[in-house]
Design a protein around this motif. Structure first.
Motif, PDB file in Angstrom:
ATOM      1  N   ALA A  18      -3.677   3.604  -1.400  1.00 36.25           N
ATOM      2  CA  ALA A  18      -4.513   3.275  -0.238  1.00 36.25           C
ATOM      3  C   ALA A  18      -3.635   3.228   1.008  1.00 36.25           C
ATOM      4  CB  ALA A  18      -5.181   1.918  -0.450  1.00 36.25           C
ATOM      5  N   ALA A  19      -4.281   3.304   2.154  1.00 33.48           N
ATOM      6  CA  ALA A  19      -3.581   3.145   3.433  1.00 33.48           C
ATOM      7  C   ALA A  19      -4.041   1.837   4.066  1.00 33.48           C
ATOM      8  CB  ALA A  19      -3.897   4.309   4.359  1.00 33.48           C
ATOM      9  N   MET A  41      -7.547  -3.205   7.862  1.00 33.63           N
ATOM     10  CA  MET A  41      -8.486  -2.556   6.946  1.00 33.63           C
ATOM     11  C   MET A  41      -7.705  -1.635   6.028  1.00 33.63           C
ATOM     12  SD  MET A  41      -9.123   0.944   7.564  1.00 33.63           S
ATOM     13  CE  MET A  41     -10.864   1.251   7.253  1.00 33.63           C
ATOM     14  N   ALA A  42      -8.261  -1.414   4.827  1.00 33.15           N
ATOM     15  CA  ALA A  42      -7.622  -0.496   3.885  1.00 33.15           C
ATOM     16  C   ALA A  42      -8.611   0.597   3.524  1.00 33.15           C
ATOM     17  CB  ALA A  42      -7.185  -1.243   2.626  1.00 33.15           C
ATOM     18  N   ALA A  68       0.837  -1.202   0.000  1.00 35.43           N
ATOM     19  CA  ALA A  68       0.000   0.000   0.000  1.00 35.43           C
ATOM     20  C   ALA A  68       0.870   1.248   0.000  1.00 35.43           C
ATOM     21  CB  ALA A  68      -0.912  -0.002   1.229  1.00 35.43           C
ATOM     22  N   ARG A  69       0.279   2.360  -0.439  1.00 33.47           N
ATOM     23  CA  ARG A  69       1.023   3.630  -0.459  1.00 33.47           C
ATOM     24  C   ARG A  69       1.513   3.962   0.964  1.00 33.47           C
ATOM     25  NH1 ARG A  69      -1.601   9.538  -1.778  1.00 33.47           N
ATOM     26  NH2 ARG A  69       0.293  10.777  -1.385  1.00 33.47           N
ATOM     27  N   ASP A  73       2.081  15.495   6.454  1.00 25.19           N
ATOM     28  CA  ASP A  73       1.705  14.492   7.448  1.00 25.19           C
ATOM     29  C   ASP A  73       0.738  13.499   6.795  1.00 25.19           C
ATOM     30  OD1 ASP A  73       0.712  12.910   9.430  1.00 25.19           O
ATOM     31  OD2 ASP A  73       0.278  14.549  10.826  1.00 25.19           O
ATOM     32  N   PRO A  74       1.203  12.268   6.518  1.00 24.82           N
ATOM     33  CA  PRO A  74       0.339  11.312   5.797  1.00 24.82           C
ATOM     34  C   PRO A  74      -0.948  10.938   6.541  1.00 24.82           C
ATOM     35  CG  PRO A  74       2.406  10.288   6.512  1.00 24.82           C
ATOM     36  CD  PRO A  74       2.542  11.739   6.777  1.00 24.82           C
ATOM     37  N   HIS A  75      -0.986  11.167   7.868  1.00 22.88           N
ATOM     38  CA  HIS A  75      -2.232  10.894   8.598  1.00 22.88           C
ATOM     39  C   HIS A  75      -3.404  11.666   7.995  1.00 22.88           C
ATOM     40  CE1 HIS A  75       0.780   9.741  11.642  1.00 22.88           C
ATOM     41  NE2 HIS A  75      -0.139   8.896  12.053  1.00 22.88           N
TER      42      HIS A  75
END
Ligand SMILES: [Zn+2]
Length: 442
Positions: free
Chosen positions: A74-75, A408-409, A27-28, A419-421
């Protein structure tokens, strides 16, 4: 937009399929929660367990064996923890009543709804479970009005702590409710997951409903039972100004509601009582969840914080907003050191059962909270509140080597963030996949 996100499809034909022998999820971003996010991350799952987490570098990707799922933009997060809901109301298309309505008026609507001829509790619970799975929730704190049937528990693919709801202001009703609670805790452990490889996916708890429906005798008796059976206790507390008025004076709209239903008793509350009296009782339970805590004062917040190892507050952000309550003391609770987690509450007061949307709501309305803290509310804090382990196969709320693969994605927007959050929290894109013990369930 979400439908355009390229995700490898895994088809499941009925029931829980066996976990693939080897599954690699790329995932990214991967958010382990216990540590910083990993860009271009790879999580390797062997059977039901997470074998490794790391960057999906060219060298480690070379010659990958087994099933590789490239989630693309996706995360990947741990499965979310929804610490408070009432799945019986999951068939409601929209919340009952209207926004900003008085809480006792809403309770009247709930009573009408439950008494309605078309109400099918079991079907509604199954519907709610399916929605939770679609939204990326893998651990649930559920208030059960009636003990779950074996069929319902068996159909749950996720961790469920089912708190049996107990109500009774009189001594006599309290005793009969405690007998029911004893039976519930004694039921044979043939329900879903108990004794399975993963262990207890179905756990029991007890819930004296609220101070205006569960008298001090019932609350104290419930805590005693919970101690002897080592199960958690959940109670709605400090939810509305009407509740505080009722506790302090025995008067107000809640008393009127009880009188109308023939449930009022002159000694139902002690004059001058408040949430602290109930917090002191709950603190004796092996683990307790204070549901809502919307109107906890400074002394009560300090008490909850002092007992943070075993006592948590479950904030239900969009339900809280539905009733137009004063600002939730979330920031003060966290500052004091309390463990706070999140719940959706039911579809009777919330538009859906998405814990992801609850975290996004918190991020929007509490910009002073660091984004990693917000993700913690919906993952590791909920796991602690419900009493799940923090390490080993049964650990919940984080992604860690050796843990069961509950994941989960969520689709991410096409932009960069320092900030990727914020790619997860400042977005409207949906959950796109859920895994339980390495099996894809949504
Ligand atoms: Zn509730």
């Amino acid at each position: 937009m979400a439908g355009e996100t390229p995700v490898a499809q895994v088809t499941i034909k009925g029931g829980m399929p066996p976990a693939p022998e080897l599954l690699r999820l790329k995932a990214r971003y991967v958010f382990p929660i216990a540590g910083p996010p990993l860009a271009d991350g790879l999580v390797t799952i062997r059977g039901e367990r997470i074998e490794s987490i790391g960057p999906a570098t060219r060298s480690s990707s070379r010659g990958l064996a087994g099933n590789v799922v490239d989630l693309g933009n996706a995360a990947l997060l741990p499965g979310l923890v929804n610490a408070h809901t009432h799945l019986e109301a999951s068939d409601l298309p929209a919340p009952l009543g209207e926004a900003n309505m008085a809480f006792p008026q809403w309770i009247r609507r709930v009573i009408e709804y439950r008494a309605g001829g078309t109400f099918d509790a079991q079907a509604s619970i199954v519907q709610g479970l399916a929605e939770c799975v679609r939204c990326g929730t893998t651990t649930l704190g559920e208030i059960a009005v009636a003990p779950w049937t074996e069929a319902t528990a068996s159909s749950a693919q996720i961790d469920v702590v089912a708190f049996l709801e107990l109500m009774g202001l009189s001594e006599q009703v309290a005793q009969s409710q405690l007998n029911l609670a004893r039976e519930y805790l004694r039921e044979p452990s043939s329900l879903a997951g108990e004794g399975s490889a993963r262990g207890q996916r179905f756990r029991r708890g007890l819930s004296p409903h609220a101070p205006y429906t569960a008298g001090l005798t019932l609350v104290a008796g419930t805590v005693e039972l919970a101690r002897s059976a080592d199960v958690p206790v959940a109670m709605h507390l400090a939810e509305s100004p009407d509740e505080l008025e009722f506790l302090a004076t025995g008067a107000g709209p809640i008393r009127t509601l009880l009188e109308d239903r023939g449930k009022w008793l002159p000694d139902a509350v002690r004059p001058g009582a408040g949430p602290l009296e109930y917090l002191r009782l709950l603190a004796a339970a092996p683990r307790s969840l204070v549901i809502h805590g919307n109107y906890l004062d400074d002394e009560e917040i300090a008490f909850v914080a002092a007992h943070a190892a075993r006592m948590s507050v479950v904030y239900c952000p969009r339900t809280h907003a539905y009733f137009g309550h004063g600002r939730h003391p979330l920031a003060r609770l966290l500052h004091a050191g309390a463990n706070v987690c999140l719940g959706t509450d039911s579809r009777g007061s919330n538009p859906d059962l998405s814990l992801l949307e609850e975290m996004r709501f918190v991020a929007r309305h509490f910009p002073e909270l660091p984004p990693p803290r917000v993700l913690g509310l919906g993952t590791c804090n909920g796991a602690q509140a419900l009493g799940f382990e923090t390490a080993g196969m049964h650990a919940v709320g984080t992604i860690g080597v050796g843990q069961g693969a509950d994941l989960m994605a969520v689709a991410l927007p096409d932009r960069d963030e320092p900030d990727p959050h914020l790619l997860v929290l400042d977005s409207e894109l949906p959950a796109i996949a859920t895994w339980v013990q390495g099996r894809r369930v949504a």
